[in-house]
Design a protein around this motif. Structure first.
Motif, PDB file in Angstrom:
ATOM      1  N   ILE A 734       0.840  -1.204   0.000  1.00 42.60           N
ATOM      2  CA  ILE A 734       0.000   0.000   0.000  1.00 42.60           C
ATOM      3  C   ILE A 734       0.875   1.255   0.000  1.00 42.60           C
ATOM      4  O   ILE A 734       0.617   2.230  -0.726  1.00 42.60           O
ATOM      5  N   TYR A 735       1.945   1.205   0.828  1.00 42.83           N
ATOM      6  CA  TYR A 735       2.857   2.350   0.875  1.00 42.83           C
ATOM      7  C   TYR A 735       3.491   2.575  -0.495  1.00 42.83           C
ATOM      8  O   TYR A 735       3.552   3.712  -0.988  1.00 42.83           O
ATOM      9  N   TYR A 736       3.923   1.421  -1.084  1.00 45.50           N
ATOM     10  CA  TYR A 736       4.574   1.532  -2.396  1.00 45.50           C
ATOM     11  C   TYR A 736       3.591   2.048  -3.458  1.00 45.50           C
ATOM     12  O   TYR A 736       3.909   2.948  -4.235  1.00 45.50           O
ATOM     13  N   VAL A 737       2.373   1.418  -3.432  1.00 45.37           N
ATOM     14  CA  VAL A 737       1.365   1.839  -4.416  1.00 45.37           C
ATOM     15  C   VAL A 737       1.002   3.300  -4.218  1.00 45.37           C
ATOM     16  O   VAL A 737       0.886   4.066  -5.189  1.00 45.37           O
ATOM     17  N   ASN A 738       0.830   3.669  -2.953  1.00 48.10           N
ATOM     18  CA  ASN A 738       0.488   5.071  -2.686  1.00 48.10           C
ATOM     19  C   ASN A 738       1.615   6.014  -3.118  1.00 48.10           C
ATOM     20  O   ASN A 738       1.365   7.116  -3.626  1.00 48.10           O
TER      21      ASN A 738
END
Length: 914
Positions: A734-738
């Motif tokens: 999620i952090y990476y996607v965000n």
């Protein structure tokens, strides 16, 4: 031995009394072959340290843990003849086979044969009838030899005709055929006992240690060996019984008590201290008179019979009389008159003589009770009211059946019968009906000389006024308790000079001031408990629903007599207690009665032994689990979990359980037939507590067992780790996607900003371009208009000069001026400038026209350009140096060339299409 012989001589004179007195039997519990699901014959009995019963049965090894019977068969179904529990192993002997049984981790019995340890030694056609232990050495006996099992080795000791064996004072003693009794050492050497010639030609049937002596039993005699001398146990009555019934086995209860199992008449209980001899056989409730084996534990004697297994509580404080024929029926009352016992039952009134019942003459039929007044005995009978005279029935009143008879005063009686109350004068025999009572009177109680209480046999409590003589009723008042449904099966008592009523399971007292029935709050805890009697400071309550008797002084004394202690034979809701003396009480039962010794019951309560519950097996619908470690049950198999629990034989009357999970609500209940079942257990760590309950309802012995219901695969630890790891990966993802989204958003914002910036610049440029175009358009229009104005003026000058050319003297000069004017009007430079400016505003105008209409001339193109600029013919004329009429003609010709009809505006057509 000399002391014991002296005792026996002292009590010989009393022996006749004890052996001919009325004999009541102790509690006997029968286990039929249908109960234990095996063969009828049980050749040997033994009990381990926990209290688990083992029997050598025709079909294999039987075990009873107090809850369930189990049968373990040898391969081939061989008959087991002997059994011995020793340090967790159960040794058994059969035909040409001996070994031991041991439980595996799942609670199953596994057999290990010891025959392979014999090596090349060849067994004869032998059956092993006896097993004993001494100092961890096990001895197996057949009729042909003895084998010693020691340190994982089998040693044959002696090949000889051996009847019995026992270890006495550290030495092995054997009975050999009819030759007597001998010591046998490990080398196989035989040493005869002193004066063993008394046993010649008397095959030994039993050898046991009895106190400090060795008991030697033969067919019809018992001998005692004190280590130096063999003596006969002298008791003529015992000898007579043994001669008649044949000794088979002997059990030592104490140094002064023996239980002798016979081949023909059950068991004989012999007390050397008192000389008392009691026999118990089929008539007393034992299933079979042939006793094949015996064992004892905590006062109970277990009998292996030729047909079944029985448990006899020899020292029970409660003894029973049972009429096996069914002639007696259910007993409703007992009365002692002149030391003789009379029984009222649903089949008649009987006299109890020499352990037998005799029906009184004319006493057939249901008798509700027996009552003594002034030495006279009366029976309230279904056929009327009778006086018992010379063991026969003499009618008092036969008009209707009666429930109760009450002495009112001086040999005058009131009889409560099926239709009311009668007044009876015993002196004259006169019976008179009292008017005013028209209901069946079940019970009566005198409060004072003029007040009588009575209960309806079905519903109702009445307070009746009488005259002083008692032969006339003055008033009848029906009292009601707080129960709106009516007062059914009411019973009356006088307690501490108060009238107390029991009805509908509740206790009430009569308030003499308000004349009401008030709840007896002090006895609320005894709801549903009838009062059977009050003697001294003790009250006897009977709970007919749960079937137990409670004896209490309402202080610190409370004694319970359970249904099991009364053999579950009470006459429900018609129980009756009869006091014989301060210690002996009688209780009516189906087919007989019970005799209760209160002092012995108190002593029994003090020494009551409660065994420790055990978990035998744990299984679900698919498999059994290891109970020696922490069992783990898969969640999908926990839909039905079964625990088999045992309560080894003791004085316990029940077993309760409580299952507690770390995250689950407790589950409690009563263990039924040794089985506990749980449905749909959620995953958790569980602790099962088993509680053994004594007869006095004291939970004194506990046992706990732990097991685990595993979570489903998706909730196991490794899955939780995966979930956590997945969650962490998800967070990272999620952090990476965000972050990627943010970067993309930033990029999009940059692009958007750039686009907006470019659009803004483009707009500005467009606006600037439009402004420039408009400016150029204005400049073009202005320059065009100025050129048109200029040409118009030049053409006017030219026209004026043409009019007055004759006036000019210098015609040459005039012609030159007019030529210059014509040149100025038709100046191509102005057109080129116009064309350049026009092309900047309308870049492909001329090109598109020529592509579509190649026949157009330069003048046609000029006209099109002027029309594109929305100039009128008047404005075009000066620019083209022609007249307005010429412009119109030119426009007409242009229409023809480009195919524009007259209905269309040429200017608008050019603006719209080019």
């Amino acid at each position: 031995m000399e002391k014991l012989s002296c005792k026996l001589l002292i009590i010989t004179a009393l022996s006749f009394y004890f052996t001919t007195a009325q004999e009541l039997s102790p509690p006997i519990h029968n286990y039929t072959s249908l109960d234990y699901k095996a063969a009828s014959q049980n050749w040997d009995m033994a009990i381990d340290d926990r209290g688990v019963i083992f029997a050598a049965n025709n079909q294999g090894l039987l075990s009873f843990d107090g809850q369930r019977w189990e049968l373990f068969a040898l391969e081939g179904g061989a008959v087991i003849r002997s059994v011995l529990p020793h340090k967790g192993k159960i040794y058994t002997g059969s035909y040409r086979e001996f070994g031991y049984w041991e439980k595996d981790n799942k609670g199953d019995m596994c057999y290990t044969s010891l025959i392979p340890l014999l090596g090349d030694y060849e067994l004869q056609s032998e059956e092993f009838w006896e097993i004993i232990s001494h100092n961890d050495v096990i001895y197996f006996r057949s009729f042909g030899a003895i084998y010693q099992y020691k340190e994982d080795a089998i040693i044959p000791l002696k090949r000889v005709n051996i009847n019995q064996m026992e270890v006495f004072k550290g030495r092995l003693v054997v009975g050999i055929g009819g030759d007597g009794v001998f010591y046998l050492d490990e080398s196989g050497k035989l040493e005869p006992l002193p004066n063993e010639e008394l046993l010649k030609n008397k095959p030994v049937r039993e050898l046991i240690v009895h106190g400090d002596e060795l008991l030697i039993g033969v067919k019809d005699e018992i001998f005692l060996f004190n280590g130096t001398k063999i003596q006969r146990l002298k008791n003529s009555n015992l000898e007579q019984k043994l001669q008649n019934y044949e000794l088979n086995h002997v059990l030592s209860l104490s140094s002064t008590e023996l239980v002798i199992g016979t081949l023909k008449n059950g068991i004989i209980h012999f007390n050397a201290k008192t000389g008392e001899i009691s026999s118990y056989n089929r008539r007393d409730g034992i299933q079979n008179n042939t006793v094949l084996s015996m064992a004892r534990k905590n006062g109970k004697v277990w009998l292996g019979l030729d047909n079944g297994i029985d448990a006899v509580d020899i020292h029970s404080p409660i003894k029973f009389f049972t009429n096996e024929s069914g002639e007696l029926g259910s007993v409703y009352d007992i009365v002692f008159r002149d030391k003789e016992l009379y029984l009222a039952s649903n089949t008649g009134v009987f006299k109890f003589v020499d352990n037998e019942i005799e029906l009184l003459d004319g006493a057939e039929g249901h008798s509700w009770n027996l009552q003594l007044y002034g030495g006279e005995m009366y029976s309230n009978h279904n056929n009327g009211t009778y006086k018992v005279v010379n063991d026969g029935f003499v009618p008092v009143d036969q008009r209707t059946g009666s429930f109760d008879i009450l002495e009112y005063n001086d040999n005058k009686f009131l009889i409560g019968n099926y239709t009311g109350i009668d007044y009876y004068k015993a002196a004259t025999g006169e019976v008179q009906r009292l008017s005013g009572i028209d209901f069946p009177v079940k019970q009566m109680l005198v409060e004072n000389p003029t007040t009588l209480w009575a209960t309806d046999a079905y519903e109702g409590i009445y307070k009746i006024g009488l005259n002083r003589e008692g032969d006339s009723i003055t008033s009848v008042n029906k009292l009601r308790s707080s129960n709106q449904r009516g007062d059914h099966n009411a019973q009356l008592y006088r307690v501490n000079n108060q009238i107390v009523v029991f009805t509908n399971g509740k206790w009430y007292r009569h308030n003499p001031f308000t004349q009401d029935l008030e709840v007896l709050t002090e006895w609320e805890e005894y709801a549903n408990n009838r009062l059977l009697g009050q003697h001294s400071d003790l009250f006897w309550f009977m709970n007919s629903e749960e079937n137990f008797l409670e004896i209490t002084d309402f202080k610190d004394q409370k004694i319970l007599v359970t249904a099991g202690m009364l053999n579950n034979r009470t006459v429900k809701k018609n129980e009756r207690l009869i006091k014989f003396n301060d210690s002996i009480y009688y209780i009516t039962l189906h087919d007989g009665f019970a005799k209760l010794n209160l002092e012995e019951l108190k002593a029994f309560r003090a020494k009551e032994h409660i065994s420790k519950p055990v978990v035998q097996k744990l299984h679900d619908a698919k498999e059994y689990y290891d109970i020696n470690s922490l069992p783990h049950i898969p969640s999908k198999q926990a839909k039905e979990v079964t625990i088999l629990a045992g309560l080894p034989v003791s004085d316990a009357v029940g077993m309760h359980y409580e299952l507690v999970g770390e995250n689950s609500a407790p589950i409690r209940g009563k263990v039924q037939e040794g089985k506990i079942q749980f449905q749909n257990l959620p995953y958790d760590v569980y602790n099962l507590t088993l509680t053994a309950v004594g007869s006095q309802e004291k939970a004194s012995v506990f046992s706990s067992f732990q097991f685990v219901v595993d979570p489903p695969w998706y909730l196991k630890d490794y899955m939780k780790f995966l979930y956590i790891l997945s969650l962490l990966l998800l967070v990272v993802l999620i952090y990476y996607v965000n972050r990627v989204k943010l970067q993309k958003q930033r990029q999009l914002l940059k692009i958007r900003y750039k686009k907006e910036h470019e659009e803004k610049i483009s707009k500005l440029e467009k606006e600037q371009l439009i402004n420039e175009i408009n400016l150029k358009r204005k400049e073009l229009a202005n320059s065009t208009m100025m050129a048109a104005k200029k040409n118009e003026i030049l053409m006017q000058i030219h026209g004026e000069l043409s009019k007055d050319k004759t006036k000019f003297s210098n015609q040459y000069r005039l012609k030159n001026i007019m030529t210059k004017i014509n040149n100025a009007v038709k100046n191509d430079d102005e057109w080129k400038v116009f064309e350049t400016n026009f092309n900047e505003l309308h870049e492909d105008f001329f090109k598109d026209l020529l592509v579509k209409y190649p026949q157009l001339s330069n003048r046609d193109l000029k006209l099109c350009a002027y029309l594109k600029m929305n100039l009128t013919s008047k404005e075009i004329a000066p620019l083209m140096g022609i007249s307005v009429r010429g412009v119109e003609v030119h426009r007409y010709r242009l229409r023809k060339k480009i195919g524009v009809t007259n209905s269309e505006n040429l200017t608008n057509w050019l603006i719209a299409n080019f």
